[in-house]
Design an enzyme around this catalytic site. Sequence first.
Site, mmCIF file in Angstrom:
data_model
loop_
_atom_site.group_PDB
_atom_site.id
_atom_site.type_symbol
_atom_site.label_atom_id
_atom_site.label_comp_id
_atom_site.label_asym_id
_atom_site.label_seq_id
_atom_site.Cartn_x
_atom_site.Cartn_y
_atom_site.Cartn_z
ATOM 1 N N HIS A 244 -9.191 -5.216 0.481
ATOM 2 C CA HIS A 244 -8.243 -4.355 1.214
ATOM 3 C C HIS A 244 -8.564 -2.884 0.968
ATOM 4 C CE1 HIS A 244 -5.011 -7.401 2.122
ATOM 5 N NE2 HIS A 244 -5.757 -8.072 1.264
ATOM 6 N N HIS B 264 -5.310 -7.359 6.758
ATOM 7 C CA HIS B 264 -4.678 -6.224 7.444
ATOM 8 C C HIS B 264 -5.727 -5.623 8.385
ATOM 9 C CE1 HIS B 264 -1.974 -6.115 3.704
ATOM 10 N NE2 HIS B 264 -1.313 -6.665 4.697
ATOM 11 N N GLU C 167 -8.034 -3.450 -3.909
ATOM 12 C CA GLU C 167 -7.676 -2.282 -3.102
ATOM 13 C C GLU C 167 -8.759 -1.237 -3.345
ATOM 14 O OE1 GLU C 167 -5.278 -1.954 -0.961
ATOM 15 O OE2 GLU C 167 -3.940 -3.624 -1.430
ATOM 16 N N GLU D 259 -7.857 -2.157 8.028
ATOM 17 C CA GLU D 259 -8.546 -1.845 6.768
ATOM 18 C C GLU D 259 -10.035 -2.111 6.961
ATOM 19 O OE1 GLU D 259 -4.503 -2.697 4.247
ATOM 20 O OE2 GLU D 259 -6.260 -3.910 3.794
HETATM 21 ZN ZN ZN Z 1 -4.298 -4.550 2.927
#
Ligand code: ZN
Length: 329
Positions: free
Chosen positions: A147, A53, A210, A56
């Site tokens: 992420h 992504h 995350e 990020e």
């Molecule tokens: Zn992500």
Amino acid sequence: MIDFLALLRQAQSAEMRQGTSSQLNWWWLDDGILQFQPQCASETTVVISAGIHGNETAPIELLAQLCLDLLQGQLELKVNLLCILGNPYAIRAGVRYIENDMNRMFCGAYHDLEDSVEVRRAAELEQVVSKFYLSYPETQRFHFDLHTAIRRSYLETFALLPYQVQAYDTKLLELIDAAELDALVYHNAIGATFTQYTSLNFQAASVTLELGKAKPFGQNNLFEFLAIDSILRNLVAAKNNPPRKKIQIRTFKVVDSILKFSEDFKLNLADDAANFSVFHLGEVIATQVNSDNQVLDYVAHLDKVFILFPNNKVKLGLRAGLVLEEITA
Ligand SMILES: [Zn+2]
């Protein structure tokens, strides 16, 4: 000196495509793809990816710095290592994705999408990772996909383990624990994430991490990412980790996915609701109307469930949230 993040941000190719030092060999394979091999053969093969992504940024900066430290001899290399900045187009544009969410298109799922820069990149990443793992047979394989979340989270940092039939790797679970994460989530079904691809096809010990909230380049407090940074550096340099200092990690399993099949789909949560928001038995989590104009409520079916990645805006047919049950002993 190769700075693959700086090159990527300027959309430039490396002038030198490979190099060697007393400790390692390196190859710049493509935009955002850098391979390292130690001078002494290693039993461990590691993929670290960030920027699947594009907005990020903290994990992207962290991975770029780790690569620079390897190249400058500041960090020892004891494993076969492939470092990937996942979505160069989205990183340059400062957005999550251009056409489609790349972390929903692995395991060949990109075949079902129209051609786009991300479809081509996902196919390329599968090829590069496949070639990398297969060139080191009989070694232990790892994959860390880094992420940051786009929303607040009651449990700020967490790990997502892909669904797999083989047992989860003990060393990977130890690393997750030592990384001072707040929570660990086990998936209950095969997905189309990057870590699902490496777990399923190469039996890699794979995890999606995350690591807090996404911010623009340069605005990250990398101090918040020290624990995961040192775990990755210790893995790369084959060093031991200090014991966990935080309270016990909380453990969850996915029990269901909430699918969006209608444009009037609405979660019973504020748009900026935090990850791990709670619903109790019988409470309505989401509503939508089916093609016969019937209102279909999605209702909590356990005493207490937690919602992860709630998102009203996903495309039709995709998951608008995961439903979790806590299994902490
Ligand atoms: Zn992500």
